[in-house]
Enzyme design. Structure first.
Site, mmCIF file in Angstrom:
data_model
loop_
_atom_site.group_PDB
_atom_site.id
_atom_site.type_symbol
_atom_site.label_atom_id
_atom_site.label_comp_id
_atom_site.label_asym_id
_atom_site.label_seq_id
_atom_site.Cartn_x
_atom_site.Cartn_y
_atom_site.Cartn_z
ATOM 1 N N SER A 1 -9.946 -0.952 6.823
ATOM 2 C CA SER A 1 -9.328 -0.690 5.517
ATOM 3 C C SER A 1 -8.593 -1.868 4.891
ATOM 4 C CB SER A 1 -8.371 0.500 5.621
ATOM 5 O OG SER A 1 -9.097 1.695 5.594
ATOM 6 N N SER B 1 -9.756 1.549 2.648
ATOM 7 C CA SER B 1 -8.864 2.359 1.824
ATOM 8 C C SER B 1 -7.766 1.566 1.103
ATOM 9 C CB SER B 1 -8.187 3.416 2.693
ATOM 10 O OG SER B 1 -7.358 2.811 3.664
ATOM 11 N N LYS C 1 0.867 -1.187 0.000
ATOM 12 C CA LYS C 1 0.000 0.000 0.000
ATOM 13 C C LYS C 1 0.898 1.230 0.000
ATOM 14 C CE LYS C 1 -4.004 1.829 2.614
ATOM 15 N NZ LYS C 1 -4.837 1.614 3.819
#
Lengths: 499, 499
Positions: A173, A149, A74
């Site tokens: 997330s 996210s 990420k």
């Protein structure tokens, strides 16, 4: 092929890491235009790492448990010398001078860092629509969001770009996009994995965890990342737990509670149905299953939306144009900061900074932040009481399957409700994992969540593995049959370029 | 008379301001906030060096620059030094919590300062001044320092500067903020408090206490009230006092200014004011009405600090004797008041004095010599046995006071025994007969002066003439006569002559 199978092949010399890498890079090159999972593909870095792994194997050394496994990170995890954007304009041009602890550990374990994945700007969101670089698409349906996210990491694993990806989970997330993309997503106990090098959203809630196609791969990645780190003061002073060995232990005699508050209002019937099916499967495998009421979980959302923005408002103060990233010049320092932040941050980030600043203001602190922290204590206590009689809890991961782009962007509250099942775990600092459990009426994946008390990863893994064995199959995404979307550019794998 | 015109004509030494217009008497009330940099090798939350005077931006790392993803890790040594300060100031050392103080300023990397707010490390202590008064200490908490701005162009201030440079070497240096209660009543009190506090900090090795290098910084809260009143007036916080002298001047100016404001029929505005050393006045800075809301909340990147009682005890055991205790010990041995030996302790010569007294030196003479004759380099290395022997020779009359002083000076430079030096110089005390002979000769040589001396009614004139004769006798005896004996003989001779 799973990560563990790839690693076994590379460690035994049956395949080279370079070969494994090139195969995956080719897939990314061919298909990421449809998904836009990556902000950046770090092909050269990964090639160097693959050569090092192959050289180690040639020397007869063990290159580590994740030898030759391509991993996506990420883009809120710091990578030395490699752009780390948090999908925000405000970090334009910034290259961290250091690696996050998890990156160091993954590379030391033989993993190959193939790229940085898209996210909601600074991890604020549940759809990956709040990215300065455009949205990531759900590999199962390009008209749907991947969740967020950590949408880019979830999509990268679902699309078969990488067997393992790393994300961060502040209110769901990791688990919510895992559910929406039909992969395993694990949020470890707070403090189990070092946050050093994770760009902070809400420090007391953030935790790094893995995405994978199997529970075994997920815990293998967790084993590598977990364990005490002196660079993170909130890191638990214990060694990484051994998890892979317990996955086959079964659930015979385990006590499972299905959280009734998370099955009712606001949860799509098909999702509730899949959750009940999962519970039945566990009962069939020998677990004692019952519905259990944990009323305090209903308080989670409101407490979370005070605590997380409050911490975020402070964590985001450092983006001021002075030392790194974007600077929008102005006659005075104060105006320079103001203009940099105005132009550098997106709408959702600004909304949360405003919320958090307000919640911490003199005269409001006790009513908002102070009260939210007391609610947090209540939730932890309620969980503790429940876990006195239960080894794990079961719930849906997300109230719905993947929704269409734009469906919730105009209604922040509807977007926030996505996190209702996942948030209580973060507030309590506990562990939870989302396991794919078939599809809904729309043919899109549904995830079931296993919740465990702090440091309950072993028992949680056993239950997740049992669910995995009983789960209805999720059809794989059908990528490659349609042209790359015009709004998302293809990804250049020949060099390192930011989208 | 306006405040501007009264610069330098402020409160008197006892802190009383007498109104020019009404003759009313006002009392000055002062409380000091002292920031001291703790003398650690590294910064409060990272391993970057803590050093003064290095090339700008060389003592930095991701944490002291507040880079995204960096985390603070508390410096154990800084905590030990801070606990030592707390214990030396008679505080309760307690479990404490770090908090974020949020405000934007370019020299503060994260735009929040990690400090302590409602749960500081040290509370409720006092500092004992040499005169025995105890000045209350409200708290002494730990926090990180900021970087340093320098403004280029204009007049060196932020307004009108062409650009600003920032040096982050100081960012993250550990500070202890010592908040004193408003127990001080004058500029002299304030200076005595800071001197004593600095002596304590230096004695325990917590700080080098250098005001000129900024390792000791003082903010003064000043208010006035009618003499006899118990209420506190509205205070102003005076910043930018960079020396003890400035501190005294600023307090005296500010007290007078406030009296003028009140007597002019206005209220003192609670505000921050800056001391302008050149102009000799304070100027308004930010007023409290427009002061920022710091939005304090517990620092989520750190865990609460709960010092183990054994650890506290160990730090307490390691404390050296403090100035107040050292004054008490010497004063007791010498039979004087502690305030009378403040200088001895300040010069670090109390050990020498005590040792000389223990070895039989006359306490009064020892204390006197240390105060008046040993303010020289190398005095601390004086052999206490030799020092005691010298004093004994002086008291027994073997040496005159003048001779003893000369021998003492040579003892410091040569390290030799007093008897040896005295013998080499041919010093031997004169007996009374020899003194009488010398006196006779001097009187015979100056008959007119002698007549004037005997007849003098005016004590001033008599004293002057006495000095003349003593001087002549000392000269005639080449300094071997004892000044006290000469005075006695002279007075006796005058009385006998009918004066």
């Amino acid at each position: 092929m799973t990560a563990l199978a790839l690693a076994a092949a590379v460690r035994s010399g049956a395949r080279t890491a370079t070969d494994v890498l090139e195969e995956h890079l080719a897939v990314i090159d061919r298909l990421d235009g449809e998904v836009a999972a990556f902000n950046l593909v770090t092909a050269e870095l990964a090639r160097a790492q693959a050569e090092a792994v192959d050289a180690a194997v040639a020397r007869g050394e063990d290159p580590g448990p994740l030898a030759g496994v391509p991993v996506a990170l990420k883009d809120n995890l710091c990578t030395r010398g490699i752009p780390t954007t948090c999908s925000s304009r405000i970090l334009e041009g910034w290259r961290p001078p250091y690696d996050a602890t998890v990156v160091t550990r993954l590379v030391a374990a033989g993993a190959l860092v193939v790229g940085k994945t898209n996210l909601d700007e600074f991890a604020r969101g549940a759809s990956t629509e709040n990215s300065a670089f455009g949205p990531t698409r759900n590999p199962h349906d390009p008209s749907r969001v991947p969740g967020g996210s950590s949408g880019g990491s979830a999509a990268a694993v679902a699309a078969g770009f990488v067997p393992i990806a790393v994300g961060s989970d502040t209110g769901g997330s990791i688990r919510q996009p895992a559910a929406l993309c039909g992969v395993v997503g694990l949020k470890p106990t707070y403090g189990l994995v070092s946050r050093y090098g994770l760009v902070a959203f809400a420090s007391s809630l953030d935790q790094i965890g893995p995405f994978a196609t199997t529970v075994a791969d997920a815990v293998a990645c967790l084993e590598v990342m977990a364990g005490h780190d002196p660079l993170d003061s909130t890191s638990i002073p214990e060694a990484s737990p051994a998890l892979q060995g317990v996955l086959a232990d079964g659930v015979d005699g385990l006590r499972v509670g299905v959280v009734s508050e998370l099955l009712g209002e606001g949860v799509a019937p098909e999702v509730a149905t899949r959750t009940r099916q999962a519970a039945e499967a566990l009962a069939a495998a020998g677990a004692t299953v019952e519905e259990v009421s944990v009323p305090a979980t209903r308080l989670g959302l409101s407490a979370y939306y005070l605590i997380a923005p409050a911490e975020a408002s402070s964590n985001l103060s450092r983006y001021d144009g002075v030392r790194f990233g974007l600077r929008v010049d102005a006659p005075t320092t104060g105006e320079m900061m103001e203009r940099t932040r105005t132009e550098g941050f997106g709408e959702e980030v600004k909304r949360r900074i405003m919320l958090g600043t307000y919640a911490l203001s003199a005269g409001y602190y006790d009513a908002y932040y102070g009260k939210a922290q007391r609610v947090r204590t209540l939730i932890a206590r309620a969980f503790a009481e429940t876990y006195a009689d239960h080894d794990v809890l079961l719930s849906p991961t997300s109230p719905t399957t993947a929704f269409a782009f734009g469906a919730k962007t105009d209604d922040p509250m509807a977007m926030y409700l996505n996190d209702v099942c996942t948030i209580p775990t973060n507030l309590a600092g506990h562990a939870a994992v989302s396991v794919p459990y078939g599809v809904g009426d729309d043919g899109l994946p549904i995830g079931v969540q296993v919740l465990a008390p702090a440091l309950g990863e072993a028992v949680m893994g056993r239950v997740a593995a049992a669910l995995e064995r009983s789960a209805p199959t999720t059809p794989p995404p059908t990528l490659g049959s349609r042209p790359a979307d015009a709004t998302t550019s293809g990804t250049d794998t020949s060099a390192e370029g930011v989208r | 008379m306006s405040a501007e015109q009264t610069a330098g004509n402020g409160a008197d030494g006892a802190g009383i301001v007498v109104s020019d217009t009404t003759g009313d008497r006002w009392e000055t009330v002062v409380g000091l906030e002292v920031h001291a940099e703790l003398a650690t090798a590294t910064k409060l939350f990272s391993s970057a060096p803590n050093a003064f005077g290095d090339e700008p931006n060389t003592n930095i790392d991701p944490t002291s620059l507040g880079l995204p993803g960096s985390l603070p890790v508390l410096n154990r040594r800084a905590v030990e030094l801070a606990m030592a300060v707390g214990l030396a100031l008679n505080c309760d050392v307690r479990p404490c919590v770090f908090a974020r103080k949020n405000y934007f300023y370019p020299d503060m990397p994260k735009n929040y300062q990690i400090s302590q707010f409602d749960q500081p490390l040290n509370v409720d202590g006092y500092l004992e001044l040499p005169d025995g008064r105890r000045i209350g200490i409200e708290r002494a908490h730990v926090e990180e320092d900021t970087g340093k701005n320098s403004h280029v162009g204009g007049d060196g201030r932020i307004h009108g500067a062409e650009h600003s440079l920032i040096d982050y070497n100081r960012a993250g240096v550990p500070l202890i903020e010592i908040v004193g209660r408003p127990d001080l009543r004058s500029a002299d009190d304030a200076r005595a408090y800071v001197s004593e506090l600095r002596a304590v900090l230096v004695a325990i090795g917590a700080s080098d206490g250098k005001m000129e290098e900024g390792s000791l910084r003082i903010d003064a809260n000043v208010s006035v009230r009618p003499v006899g009143s118990d209420e506190l007036g509205l205070r102003c916080e005076i910043k930018n006092v960079n020396s003890l002298r400035s501190l005294g001047r600023a307090i005296e100016y500010e007290a007078r200014r406030q009296v003028d404001v009140i007597e002019g029929g206005e209220r003192v505005r609670q505000e921050t004011r800056h001391w302008d050393e050149e102009a000799g006045r304070t100027r308004p800075g930010r007023s409290k009405e427009e002061a920022e809301d710091y939005r304090y909340f517990p620092e989520p990147d750190l865990v609460p600090l709960v010092p183990d009682p054994d650890w506290i005890a160990k730090v307490a055991e390691g404390l050296p004797p403090l100035p107040a205790e050292r004054r008490r010990r010497l004063a007791e041995a010498a039979g004087v008041l502690p305030a009378q030996v403040a200088l001895h302790v300040e010069r670090d010569l109390d050990h020498l004095a005590l040792a000389a007294i223990e070895r039989g030196g006359d306490p009064a003479r020892v204390v006197n010599h240390v105060e008046h004759n040993l303010a020289v380099d190398g005095a601390e290395a004086l052999d206490p046995g030799y020092f005691a022997a010298l004093v004994t020779m002086e008291v027994s009359g073997e040496l005159t006071a003048t001779q003893a002083k000369a021998v003492l000076a040579e003892m410091v430079t040569s390290g030799r025994a007093p008897a040896e030096i005295a013998a080499e110089r041919g010093y031997e005390a004169m007996d009374t007969a020899a003194l009488d002979v010398a006196l006779d000769e001097v009187i015979a040589e100056h008959p007119d002066d002698w007549a004037a001396y005997v007849a003098a009614d005016d004590p001033k004139k008599a004293k002057k003439l006495a000095g003349f004769f003593v001087g002549k006798v000392m000269k005639a005896t080449a300094g071997q006569a004892d000044g006290k004996a000469v005075n006695q003989a002279l007075a006796a001779r005058r009385a006998a002559s009918g004066g």
